[in-house]
Scaffold this motif. Sequence first.
Motif, PDB file in Angstrom:
ATOM      1  N   GLN A  74       0.832  -1.209   0.000  1.00 57.01           N
ATOM      2  CA  GLN A  74       0.000   0.000   0.000  1.00 57.01           C
ATOM      3  C   GLN A  74       0.864   1.256   0.000  1.00 57.01           C
ATOM      4  O   GLN A  74       0.566   2.237  -0.685  1.00 57.01           O
ATOM      5  N   PHE A  75       1.935   1.220   0.791  1.00 54.92           N
ATOM      6  CA  PHE A  75       2.801   2.393   0.863  1.00 54.92           C
ATOM      7  C   PHE A  75       3.453   2.668  -0.495  1.00 54.92           C
ATOM      8  O   PHE A  75       3.505   3.816  -0.952  1.00 54.92           O
ATOM      9  N   ILE A  76       3.947   1.619  -1.148  1.00 57.72           N
ATOM     10  CA  ILE A  76       4.561   1.788  -2.472  1.00 57.72           C
ATOM     11  C   ILE A  76       3.540   2.345  -3.458  1.00 57.72           C
ATOM     12  O   ILE A  76       3.841   3.252  -4.248  1.00 57.72           O
ATOM     13  N   TRP A  77       2.321   1.828  -3.400  1.00 55.24           N
ATOM     14  CA  TRP A  77       1.281   2.269  -4.318  1.00 55.24           C
ATOM     15  C   TRP A  77       0.967   3.746  -4.113  1.00 55.24           C
ATOM     16  O   TRP A  77       0.831   4.517  -5.071  1.00 55.24           O
ATOM     17  N   LEU A  78       0.869   4.167  -2.841  1.00 56.54           N
ATOM     18  CA  LEU A  78       0.583   5.577  -2.541  1.00 56.54           C
ATOM     19  C   LEU A  78       1.722   6.482  -3.007  1.00 56.54           C
ATOM     20  O   LEU A  78       1.489   7.571  -3.536  1.00 56.54           O
ATOM     21  N   GLU A  79       2.950   6.036  -2.785  1.00 58.05           N
ATOM     22  CA  GLU A  79       4.106   6.815  -3.252  1.00 58.05           C
ATOM     23  C   GLU A  79       4.061   6.980  -4.773  1.00 58.05           C
ATOM     24  O   GLU A  79       4.329   8.059  -5.303  1.00 58.05           O
ATOM     25  N   ALA A  80       3.731   5.905  -5.460  1.00 54.65           N
ATOM     26  CA  ALA A  80       3.659   5.957  -6.919  1.00 54.65           C
ATOM     27  C   ALA A  80       2.551   6.893  -7.384  1.00 54.65           C
ATOM     28  O   ALA A  80       2.717   7.664  -8.334  1.00 54.65           O
ATOM     29  N   PHE A  81       1.423   6.826  -6.715  1.00 54.87           N
ATOM     30  CA  PHE A  81       0.289   7.690  -7.051  1.00 54.87           C
ATOM     31  C   PHE A  81       0.672   9.160  -6.856  1.00 54.87           C
ATOM     32  O   PHE A  81       0.395  10.018  -7.695  1.00 54.87           O
ATOM     33  N   LYS A  82       1.331   9.435  -5.744  1.00 56.49           N
ATOM     34  CA  LYS A  82       1.733  10.813  -5.432  1.00 56.49           C
ATOM     35  C   LYS A  82       2.758  11.339  -6.437  1.00 56.49           C
ATOM     36  O   LYS A  82       2.767  12.515  -6.783  1.00 56.49           O
ATOM     37  N   ASP A  83       3.612  10.461  -6.921  1.00 55.46           N
ATOM     38  CA  ASP A  83       4.719  10.860  -7.785  1.00 55.46           C
ATOM     39  C   ASP A  83       4.213  11.143  -9.199  1.00 55.46           C
ATOM     40  O   ASP A  83       4.337  10.336 -10.106  1.00 55.46           O
ATOM     41  N   GLY A  84       3.625  12.313  -9.383  1.00 54.44           N
ATOM     42  CA  GLY A  84       3.142  12.701 -10.705  1.00 54.44           C
ATOM     43  C   GLY A  84       1.730  12.238 -10.970  1.00 54.44           C
ATOM     44  O   GLY A  84       1.258  12.331 -12.113  1.00 54.44           O
ATOM     45  N   VAL A  85       1.017  11.755  -9.948  1.00 55.98           N
ATOM     46  CA  VAL A  85      -0.336  11.210 -10.092  1.00 55.98           C
ATOM     47  C   VAL A  85      -0.390  10.219 -11.257  1.00 55.98           C
ATOM     48  O   VAL A  85      -1.253  10.269 -12.120  1.00 55.98           O
ATOM     49  N   LEU A  86       0.594   9.330 -11.263  1.00 50.15           N
ATOM     50  CA  LEU A  86       0.721   8.254 -12.247  1.00 50.15           C
ATOM     51  C   LEU A  86       0.982   8.784 -13.669  1.00 50.15           C
ATOM     52  O   LEU A  86       0.852   9.965 -13.950  1.00 50.15           O
ATOM     53  N   MET A  87       1.337   7.856 -14.528  1.00 51.35           N
ATOM     54  CA  MET A  87       1.652   8.200 -15.910  1.00 51.35           C
ATOM     55  C   MET A  87       0.551   7.682 -16.829  1.00 51.35           C
ATOM     56  O   MET A  87      -0.099   6.682 -16.531  1.00 51.35           O
ATOM     57  N   THR A  88       0.361   8.352 -17.957  1.00 48.91           N
ATOM     58  CA  THR A  88      -0.666   7.905 -18.903  1.00 48.91           C
ATOM     59  C   THR A  88      -0.040   7.425 -20.210  1.00 48.91           C
ATOM     60  O   THR A  88      -0.691   7.364 -21.233  1.00 48.91           O
ATOM     61  N   ASN A  89       1.242   7.089 -20.149  1.00 48.99           N
ATOM     62  CA  ASN A  89       1.930   6.503 -21.282  1.00 48.99           C
ATOM     63  C   ASN A  89       2.630   5.234 -20.822  1.00 48.99           C
ATOM     64  O   ASN A  89       2.972   5.104 -19.643  1.00 48.99           O
ATOM     65  N   PRO A  90       2.871   4.278 -21.718  1.00 50.65           N
ATOM     66  CA  PRO A  90       3.577   3.057 -21.330  1.00 50.65           C
ATOM     67  C   PRO A  90       4.916   3.379 -20.681  1.00 50.65           C
ATOM     68  O   PRO A  90       5.511   4.424 -20.914  1.00 50.65           O
ATOM     69  N   VAL A  91       5.415   2.418 -19.899  1.00 50.11           N
ATOM     70  CA  VAL A  91       6.610   2.651 -19.100  1.00 50.11           C
ATOM     71  C   VAL A  91       7.847   2.588 -19.997  1.00 50.11           C
ATOM     72  O   VAL A  91       8.323   1.517 -20.341  1.00 50.11           O
ATOM     73  N   VAL A  92       8.363   3.738 -20.375  1.00 49.86           N
ATOM     74  CA  VAL A  92       9.530   3.774 -21.257  1.00 49.86           C
ATOM     75  C   VAL A  92      10.699   4.513 -20.602  1.00 49.86           C
ATOM     76  O   VAL A  92      11.730   4.674 -21.221  1.00 49.86           O
ATOM     77  N   ASP A  93      10.534   4.966 -19.338  1.00 50.20           N
ATOM     78  CA  ASP A  93      11.611   5.700 -18.695  1.00 50.20           C
ATOM     79  C   ASP A  93      12.805   4.781 -18.465  1.00 50.20           C
ATOM     80  O   ASP A  93      12.669   3.600 -18.200  1.00 50.20           O
ATOM     81  N   ILE A  94      14.008   5.340 -18.599  1.00 48.58           N
ATOM     82  CA  ILE A  94      15.241   4.570 -18.483  1.00 48.58           C
ATOM     83  C   ILE A  94      15.715   4.598 -17.035  1.00 48.58           C
ATOM     84  O   ILE A  94      15.721   5.640 -16.384  1.00 48.58           O
ATOM     85  N   LEU A  95      16.138   3.438 -16.539  1.00 46.86           N
ATOM     86  CA  LEU A  95      16.663   3.379 -15.176  1.00 46.86           C
ATOM     87  C   LEU A  95      18.044   4.025 -15.117  1.00 46.86           C
ATOM     88  O   LEU A  95      18.950   3.653 -15.866  1.00 46.86           O
ATOM     89  N   LYS A  96      18.196   4.984 -14.227  1.00 43.01           N
ATOM     90  CA  LYS A  96      19.485   5.639 -14.041  1.00 43.01           C
ATOM     91  C   LYS A  96      20.251   4.948 -12.922  1.00 43.01           C
ATOM     92  O   LYS A  96      19.699   4.164 -12.161  1.00 43.01           O
TER      93      LYS A  96
END
Length: 410
Positions: free
Chosen positions: A277-299
């Motif tokens: 639940q905590f991870i999910w809330l953090e993800a939701f808060k971080d930009g209120v989720l994304m509306t595009n497929p996950v293409v960000d590169i891991l740094k």
Amino acid sequence: MGQLFSGTSQSEALYSSFTSYFQKFKAENKIISQGIITLIELYLTLGDLQQAKDEIASALRELTSTPLNVAVIGESGTGKSSFINVFRGVGHEEKTSAPIGVVETTMSRTPYRHPNIPNVVIWDLPGIGTTNFPPKDYLEKMKFYEYDFFIIVSATRFRKNDIDLAKAISIMKKDFYFLRTKVDIDLENEKQCKDTFSRETFLQHIRSHCVNMFKKNNLDVPPIFLISNRNVSDYDFPILKVTLKNKLSTNTHQNIMFSLSNTTEATIERKHNSIQQFIWLEAFKDGVLMTNPVVDILKDSDVEKLKMSLNNYRVLFGVDDATLEFMAKDSQVSVEQLRKIIKSPYLLETKKRKTLEGMLLKYMERSASANGGLLKSGLYFRKTYYLELLFLDTVAEDAKVLLRETHSRN
């Protein structure tokens, strides 16, 4: 999937995902109150994404700022105050030290801050069983229910008060460590009494006796440390320092997890659900989720943060290296044997394994309908959050595997 939303339709999708996700949990298993959840849902229905995000951020701040209260308990004269000073790195003569002496010196419960571990309060409690604090009044006077985690300190021999304290903690479904202090004195006495003497055999005898006493009284065996407050570089003290600092340094939003021992698969699952639940809330808060497929590169910085998260989860679920050592001792198997049956230590060793990208894709496929149906609605987490969920799932499964293995050997 992956289409762009208007503000209203995005809010509707977020509301649907948020609501369906939290409907999975019973009220007592939610890490934020139903009132806060309802308020967030209201902002989403109104299309006010910023207010929803702010409300989540506020709830997370409250969780992470909650102090962790650790009680150091046991009979008078066992070395509780000395242990607190040594663990905090404070000299016995310093103003901020816990008072020590040959007579009872701690007359009221006293809080001490650890200088290097934020939000941790270590409580030095008076000894149980003295004329000032008889057992029948002790738990109420010491406000036992207020502590998140306990350290029972014993010396010389296992006593009834040690068992009574362990039973009280177990009834509250909270965790504790058991410290047997003054083992240097025990060793010296043993040397003088016997013609042939083996240090390792004698220490194993003490450890086995402690294990048997817990089992004899139908208690789960806690991590047991044999230490000397005078010789902090010897016996189990070095590994105790590392283990305890790791446990207490784990993000304080997970403090509630200290109240859940890995005694059954059900408690492991409750712990898993809360952290998820905590991870999910953090993800939701971080930009209120994304509306595009996950293409960000891991740094590189993302990978370092993921390593920290993985280590924290392993500590919380008792599958970290230090805990494996104690499991191996108690089960009389090698650490290597235990490591062979779990997966989490190797998640970030990708040379001979699937890459993080490969693990991520497989996890996303497997969990496409999970987490409130996010993928179905065209909403996405960043890669790091999916990987955190993958790590959490793997560590929780490892904890269950180790629980089955250790139970089969008892």
